[in-house]
Write a protein that holds these residues in place. Structure first.
Motif, short mmCIF file in Angstrom:
data_model
loop_
_atom_site.label_atom_id
_atom_site.label_comp_id
_atom_site.label_asym_id
_atom_site.label_seq_id
_atom_site.Cartn_x
_atom_site.Cartn_y
_atom_site.Cartn_z
N LYS A 1 -23.25 19.76 21.98
CA LYS A 1 -22.03 19.08 21.54
C LYS A 1 -22.16 17.58 21.74
O LYS A 1 -21.74 16.80 20.91
N ARG A 2 -22.75 17.18 22.85
CA ARG A 2 -22.89 15.76 23.18
C ARG A 2 -23.84 15.07 22.21
O ARG A 2 -23.69 13.90 21.92
N GLU A 3 -24.84 15.80 21.69
CA GLU A 3 -25.77 15.22 20.75
C GLU A 3 -25.06 14.80 19.46
O GLU A 3 -25.47 13.86 18.80
N LYS A 4 -24.00 15.51 19.09
CA LYS A 4 -23.28 15.23 17.86
C LYS A 4 -22.31 14.07 18.02
O LYS A 4 -21.80 13.56 17.04
N ILE A 5 -22.04 13.65 19.25
CA ILE A 5 -21.10 12.59 19.52
C ILE A 5 -21.82 11.25 19.43
O ILE A 5 -22.92 11.10 19.93
N SER A 6 -21.17 10.27 18.81
CA SER A 6 -21.78 8.94 18.72
C SER A 6 -21.77 8.27 20.09
O SER A 6 -21.01 8.63 20.98
N VAL A 7 -22.60 7.27 20.21
CA VAL A 7 -22.70 6.53 21.47
C VAL A 7 -21.37 5.83 21.76
O VAL A 7 -20.90 5.83 22.90
N ALA A 8 -20.75 5.26 20.73
CA ALA A 8 -19.48 4.56 20.92
C ALA A 8 -18.40 5.52 21.40
O ALA A 8 -17.60 5.17 22.28
N THR A 9 -18.37 6.73 20.86
CA THR A 9 -17.39 7.74 21.28
C THR A 9 -17.62 8.14 22.73
O THR A 9 -16.67 8.28 23.50
N GLU A 10 -18.87 8.29 23.09
CA GLU A 10 -19.22 8.64 24.47
C GLU A 10 -18.83 7.51 25.43
O GLU A 10 -18.32 7.77 26.52
N ILE A 11 -19.02 6.27 25.01
CA ILE A 11 -18.62 5.13 25.83
C ILE A 11 -17.11 5.15 26.03
O ILE A 11 -16.62 4.97 27.15
N ASP A 12 -16.37 5.38 24.97
CA ASP A 12 -14.90 5.45 25.08
C ASP A 12 -14.47 6.56 26.03
O ASP A 12 -13.57 6.37 26.86
N ARG A 13 -15.11 7.72 25.92
CA ARG A 13 -14.76 8.85 26.77
C ARG A 13 -15.03 8.53 28.25
O ARG A 13 -14.19 8.79 29.11
N LEU A 14 -16.17 7.92 28.52
CA LEU A 14 -16.50 7.57 29.90
C LEU A 14 -15.59 6.46 30.45
O LEU A 14 -15.23 6.48 31.63
#
Length: 105
Positions: free
Chosen positions: A8-21
């Protein structure tokens, strides 16, 4: 279960992951501020104060871990941005070289 989360994390963009963190870090920071306020304003027994300090230490560790992850992701995001700019520049150069020059000749 970890493999599913990784996929699931592979499908998430880096920007989305940054926002989530960043949201997780903000929640941890809020919890830390509440705990610090509680330690200053309330009368606590020695045991309660010790438990609160342990909780604050755990939250601080989480914040530091999230900061490290954010730093890595921001570096990856910077690399992606530079790659995008390079691809755009090469595309513009190819367009100018082949199409713009042919139209002027």
């Amino acid at each position: 279960m970890a493999k599913v989360n990784d996929k699931k994390r592979e499908k998430i963009s880096v920007a989305t992951e940054i926002d989530r963190l960043e949201e997780r870090r903000e929640r941890c920071q809020d919890n830390l501020e509440r705990a610090e306020f509680k330690s200053r304003k309330e009368r606590l027994s020695e045991k309660e104060r010790q438990e609160l300090q342990e909780e604050m230490a755990i939250i601080n560790e989480r914040v530091q871990k999230l900061d490290k992850e954010l730093q890595l992701l921001r570096g990856e995001n910077r690399k992606n941005m530079l790659l995008s700019v390079a691809v755009f520049a090469i595309s513009a150069l190819v367009y100018y070289t082949f199409f713009y020059n042919e139209a002027n000749t």
